[in-house]
Each structure stands twice: as C-alpha cells, then as structure tokens.
Design a protein around this motif. Structure first.
Motif, short mmCIF file in Angstrom:
data_model
loop_
_atom_site.label_atom_id
_atom_site.label_comp_id
_atom_site.label_asym_id
_atom_site.label_seq_id
_atom_site.Cartn_x
_atom_site.Cartn_y
_atom_site.Cartn_z
N THR A 111 -22.44 40.02 31.05
CA THR A 111 -21.31 39.25 31.59
C THR A 111 -21.39 39.17 33.11
OG1 THR A 111 -19.92 39.92 29.74
CG2 THR A 111 -18.80 39.11 31.70
N VAL A 147 -9.88 38.75 43.00
CA VAL A 147 -10.31 38.86 41.60
C VAL A 147 -10.81 40.27 41.31
CG1 VAL A 147 -12.02 38.06 39.92
CG2 VAL A 147 -10.75 36.41 41.27
N GLY A 148 -11.52 40.88 42.26
CA GLY A 148 -11.96 42.26 42.09
C GLY A 148 -10.80 43.23 41.96
N THR A 176 -9.21 42.73 38.56
CA THR A 176 -10.07 43.31 37.52
C THR A 176 -9.92 44.83 37.48
OG1 THR A 176 -11.64 41.51 37.76
CG2 THR A 176 -12.45 43.52 36.71
N GLU A 177 -9.93 45.46 38.66
CA GLU A 177 -9.80 46.92 38.72
C GLU A 177 -8.45 47.37 38.17
OE1 GLU A 177 -8.89 50.82 39.84
OE2 GLU A 177 -7.87 49.15 40.80
N SER A 215 -6.53 45.77 36.01
CA SER A 215 -6.43 45.54 34.56
C SER A 215 -7.25 46.57 33.79
CB SER A 215 -6.86 44.12 34.20
OG SER A 215 -8.21 43.92 34.49
N VAL A 216 -8.43 46.95 34.30
CA VAL A 216 -9.22 48.00 33.64
C VAL A 216 -8.48 49.32 33.68
CG1 VAL A 216 -11.34 49.36 33.82
CG2 VAL A 216 -11.45 46.88 33.96
N ASN A 270 -12.23 31.22 27.05
CA ASN A 270 -13.23 31.77 27.96
C ASN A 270 -14.63 31.57 27.40
OD1 ASN A 270 -14.21 33.24 30.24
ND2 ASN A 270 -14.45 35.01 28.91
#
Length: 191
Positions: free
Chosen positions: A54, A82-83, A86-87, A89-90, A128
């Motif tokens: 991905t 976006v980073g 992403t962090e 959400s993880v 997606n």
C-alpha cells in the motif's frame, strides 16, 4: 487478560489485536475459531506485506502529482496533515482493539460505531479499491502504451518493442491486462 488452567498453573494468554491466536503448550491450547468463510485471521507477515504494498503502490505515485498541483508548501502541509490523521487513527484502532474482542477490522468498527459504521467502512473500502484500480490502470496504460503530453507522444514499452500496431493501443492493452492479470487476481479461491 484471560487466564487458562487452574490456580496452580495459570498461564497468561497474550493477545495481539486483530491477529489470530495460536498458542500450544502443556497446559493451554487456544486457537482462534475460523469465521463462516473459513478464514481465521491475518498473519503478521501478511499484514506487513499488505501495508508495504500500500505504501509503495499508488500512494507513492500520488506524491509528485500532489506537489505539482498544490505547490511545495501547501503540498507538504497536506502530506503532514494526512500523516497526523493516519497516526491518530492507528492509535485509536490499537486502543480500541485492546479493549474489544473483535476478530476483524470490520468487527472492530462495528463494535465502536455500530452497524452503520461498519457499513460505512465497507463502502469506503470498496470506493478506495475502485479508485486504486483506476490509478493502477492509468499507470499501466502509460507504461505499456505511452502518453500524450503537450502535443508530443511518448512511446510506451509495447510500442517501442513492436511499433504502432492495433494491439499496442491503450484500450487493447488495458483490456488484455484486465482479462489476463486483474480478473484472475480478484477471483475467489476455489478451495
């Protein structure tokens, strides 16, 4: 954490969220139950491979286009935002998966946000995947049959090797790629 065995021989079963549990010893045997489809979860190496493809796939191809369209400063700001998203959400996924007994990502989202959240997640995954398929088809078309840029035709691999033929056109090459490569890859397992 769950315990197994009697008081004298208690063993702590360590759990890795969203991965199958396989633990064998003298006192304990715990194996994750397979789901209705017969799939009992993802392996660690499978998850690492999926994440790697991905990252190195369409995402890395989009970075130059993002910077070209937005410019250097706004493009870097968008990449950093976006980073951060992403962090976070993880981090949320890991926190909730430790508190939940969910066996899949969809089940985890269903536990957190209910049936509507699970349906929205699955719809997002479908959209997606469709968008990524379009990106890959564009990349494959550009590489195999070439592109037109500012009135100039840049030859693709097939046109360089075999010249301008009816079967080296973009539409024919994409049709062949879809039938011979993508269709077998998305087919269901027979066993």
């Amino acid at each position: 954490m769950p315990f197994a065995g009697d008081r004298k021989h208690r063993r702590v079963l360590r759990s890795t969220p969203l991965l199958p549990q396989n633990l064998h010893n003298n006192d304990v045997e715990y194996i994750a139950a397979p789901s209705e489809s017969g799939f009992s979860g993802a392996s660690f190496s499978g998850a690492v491979f999926n994440l790697s493809t991905t990252i190195a796939g369409a995402g890395i191809m989009a970075l130059p286009a993002t910077l070209k369209q937005l410019g250097m400063i706004p493009g870097l700001i968008v990449i950093i935002l976006v980073g951060i998203l992403t962090e976070s959400s993880v981090d949320m996924i890991l926190r909730f998966s430790r508190a939940s007994n969910s066996k899949s990502y969809a089940a985890l989202v269903g536990d957190a946000f209910g049936g509507a959240g699970r349906t929205l997640l699955q719809l997002g995954i479908v959209v997606n995947n469709a968008e990524l398929l379009v990106v890959y088809m564009i990349i494959i078309g550009d590489v195999l049959s070439g592109t037109w840029s500012e009135g100039e035709h840049h030859l693709g691999v097939m046109q360089e090797w075999f010249g301008q033929q009816w079967w080296t056109t973009r539409s024919v090459l994409l049709l062949l790629t879809t039938l011979l490569v993508f269709s077998p890859l998305i087919s269901f397992k027979l066993l």
